[in-house]
Design an enzyme around this catalytic site. Structure first.
Site, PDB file in Angstrom:
ATOM      1  N   LYS A 148      65.756  42.863  21.252  1.00  0.00           N
ATOM      2  CA  LYS A 148      64.955  42.938  20.039  1.00  0.00           C
ATOM      3  C   LYS A 148      63.991  44.110  20.109  1.00  0.00           C
ATOM      4  O   LYS A 148      63.815  44.842  19.149  1.00  0.00           O
ATOM      5  CB  LYS A 148      64.146  41.648  19.924  1.00  0.00           C
ATOM      6  N   HIS A 159      63.614  41.767  32.000  1.00  0.00           N
ATOM      7  CA  HIS A 159      62.944  42.137  30.745  1.00  0.00           C
ATOM      8  C   HIS A 159      61.908  43.240  30.912  1.00  0.00           C
ATOM      9  O   HIS A 159      61.382  43.750  29.923  1.00  0.00           O
ATOM     10  CB  HIS A 159      62.308  40.903  30.100  1.00  0.00           C
ATOM     11  N   CYS A 183      59.069  41.329  35.289  1.00  0.00           N
ATOM     12  CA  CYS A 183      60.381  40.677  35.366  1.00  0.00           C
ATOM     13  C   CYS A 183      61.456  41.764  35.516  1.00  0.00           C
ATOM     14  O   CYS A 183      61.458  42.733  34.762  1.00  0.00           O
ATOM     15  CB  CYS A 183      60.619  39.881  34.084  1.00  0.00           C
ATOM     16  N   CYS A 230      63.337  34.825  30.263  1.00  0.00           N
ATOM     17  CA  CYS A 230      64.424  34.382  31.160  1.00  0.00           C
ATOM     18  C   CYS A 230      64.392  32.875  31.347  1.00  0.00           C
ATOM     19  O   CYS A 230      65.368  32.297  31.805  1.00  0.00           O
ATOM     20  CB  CYS A 230      64.268  34.956  32.564  1.00  0.00           C
TER      21      CYS A 230
END
Ligand code: MSP
Length: 507
Positions: A298, A147, A144, A130
């Site tokens: 990803k 994420h 986080c 981030c």
């Protein structure tokens, strides 16, 4: 002199290749830019790449190259993708360019001189993907919240931007400018966050070197978000071209994804206030494009490259799908099956078939010339309604609404063809009546083509040519060109291959 119109996309991290989520924002900005150009505005459409910070430094290290080399390669991938998608940007900024360093330093010096930056110590949690700090209460099980991965605990001596001073000024500003953040749900989210209290935030780093050095203390580099946000001013000409800056700043519309709302609607306006600069007229935050209900990433291996879809649906098919499929605001799920269905129903059947059918009939029954007569039937009102609705939707960045207004006009034209049966009129040798019906259909085709131009530039240019125009469709000017009755009699019509060949549904 034409009215300036400055529209921006976020600048994309050069961590990896562009996917359809990045393309989504960029296509939307392109549609807006093309739409405003059709109104004769002096458009500046900016996009680019965000190349500093720890995230990029680490990506380069992982690939065994320098950050510069890594940024060059990946930034070029963005340019290639935008070229493929027909993105008509006027400027592509890279934060590693000298012009940006000049603007950042100018901007920072202004804030520093105003007394809004001071030295302090930061201790807290940092998420590298981030590039953002989190308070302990914002973490989810210590991770986080975006994420869902571990954050880094950092202790650093940094310069701080005194954001806390701007709480009331931001609230006053947003009260006086109710449309500065849209949609409304996002505005409310921002107001709630500001009311909850703003803390000063760290705007420099000593732990990395990959960034813009602070002008008053070269041992520190600028925090990547602070550097990145300033790109919008750099491109307008800050520190380099005062005339251009006066003309294009503030930006008219800044398009962003919802994950970067706080940076754009809290930090950025406060930074601008501190630097004594005007705030953007509108920040519009759209939702995420999900794949299988999840954000592309990803790690989830669910990123879709635009190239794969363009190969199958063409550039216009790609652009149309993402603009039509979901409202520009809420999250939406991408599905291949619905892309095929929408392509077939809207592009192949409705638009493509209508164009072919009308051009074929006009070729056979009117000697391939636009007839002089017009029925001036129900399509006149249908066209006017489409123009009105499409315009008001575009004003509020409702791209799907504007497209459905345009496609309603095509459906109305198809229905009119069915109801008036020009082939029967022709058979009964009612030549004038037949020509009048087709004259109306050709006229709506002209108007629908203009309304769809910003979204599907290739097919509409081709259809414009088939309608017998010698100039390029983008030379047309709204609103005059959208008035009924301007297709010149005698224009030579051309038939052609289907504009959108049907797709077989793969089981
Ligand atoms: N570099 C920062 C932006 C700095 S702007 C001064 C950044 N880059 S990003 O590459 O991670 O994301 C750029 C934009 O792409 C964001 O607006 C983000 O919301 C958008 N998207 C990334 N994935 C997306 C989807 N799956 N769907 C829609 N938009 C998405 O943040």
């Amino acid at each position: 002199m034409a009215k300036p119109f400055f529209v921006t996309t976020p600048i994309y991290y050069v961590t990896d290749a562009p996917h359809i989520g990045h393309a989504y924002t960029t296509v939307a900005a392109d549609v807006l830019a093309r739409w405003r150009r059709l109104h004769g505005d002096d458009v500046k459409f900016l996009t680019g790449t965000d190349e500093h910070g720890l995230k990029i430094q680490r990506a380069a290290e992982q690939h065994g190259v320098t950050p510069n080399e890594w940024a060059d390669t990946t930034s070029q991938r963005y340019r290639d993708t935008w070229a493929l998608l027909g993105i008509s940007y006027d400027d592509f900024i890279r934060t590693t360019e000298p012009r940006h360093r000049i603007a950042v330093q100018e901007f920072l010096q202004r804030i520093y001189n105003a007394g809004d930056i001071e030295l302090g110590t930061y201790e807290g949690e940092y998420c590298v993907p981030c590039e953002a700090y989190y308070n302990a209460d914002e973490l989810e099980a210590g991770n986080c919240p975006i994420h869902l991965r571990a954050v880094d605990h950092v202790v650093e001596e940094n310069y701080f931007f005194r954001l806390s001073r701007y709480q009331q000024r931001l609230l006053d500003y947003y009260a006086a400018h109710p449309h500065a953040i849209e949609p409304e749900s996002k505005r409310n989210e921002v107001l709630g966050f500001i009311r909850g209290g703003l803390r000063d935030f760290s705007m420099s780093r000593t732990s990395i070197t990959w960034g813009v050095p602070l002008p008053w203390d070269e041992g520190h580099v600028t925090y990547v978000w602070f550097d990145a946000l300033i790109n919008y001013c750099t491109a307008a000409g800050l520190g380099a071209d005062d005339e251009s800056f006066a003309r294009f700043w503030p930006a008219d519309v800044q398009l962003i994804g919802k994950d970067i709302l706080r940076f754009h609607a809290v930090f950025w306006p406060a930074m601008l206030m501190a630097a004594g600069l005007e705030l953007p007229r509108k920040i519009f935050a759209h939702g995420w494009l999900l794949v299988g209900g999840e954000k592309m990433s990803k790690t989830s291996l669910n990123q879709i490259a635009p190239e794969a879809l363009v190969e199958e649906f063409g550039v216009d098919g790609f652009r149309y799908h993402f603009m039509a499929d979901q409202r520009f605001g809420p999250d939406g799920d991408f599905s291949y099956e619905s892309m095929v269905t929408r392509y077939n129903s809207d592009l192949a059947n409705n638009f493509g078939n209508l164009a072919n059918r009308v051009l074929n009939m006009a070729t056979n029954y009117c000697d391939a010339l636009v007839p002089l007569g017009r029925a001036n039937g129900p399509l006149v009102a249908a066209s006017e309604a489409a123009v009105r609705n499409a315009n008001s939707c575009m004003e509020s960045l409702d791209f799907s609404g504007a497209l459905s207004a345009t496609w309603d006009l095509m459906s109305a034209t198809n229905a009119y063809v069915e109801a008036s049966e020009p082939w029967k009129l022709h058979k009964r040798s009612e030549t004038e009546a037949c020509a009048a019906v087709l004259g109306d259909c050709l006229e709506t085709l002209r108007i629908a083509t203009l309304l769809a131009q910003a979204v599907i530039p290739d097919a509409t240019s081709e259809l414009w040519r088939r309608l017998g125009f010698g100039d390029h469709i983008s030379a047309q000017r709204f609103p005059d060109a959208l008035v009924w009755g301007q297709l010149p009699a005698g224009n030579v019509l051309t038939k052609g291959d289907p504009l959108f060949p049907r797709k077989d549904v793969v089981a």
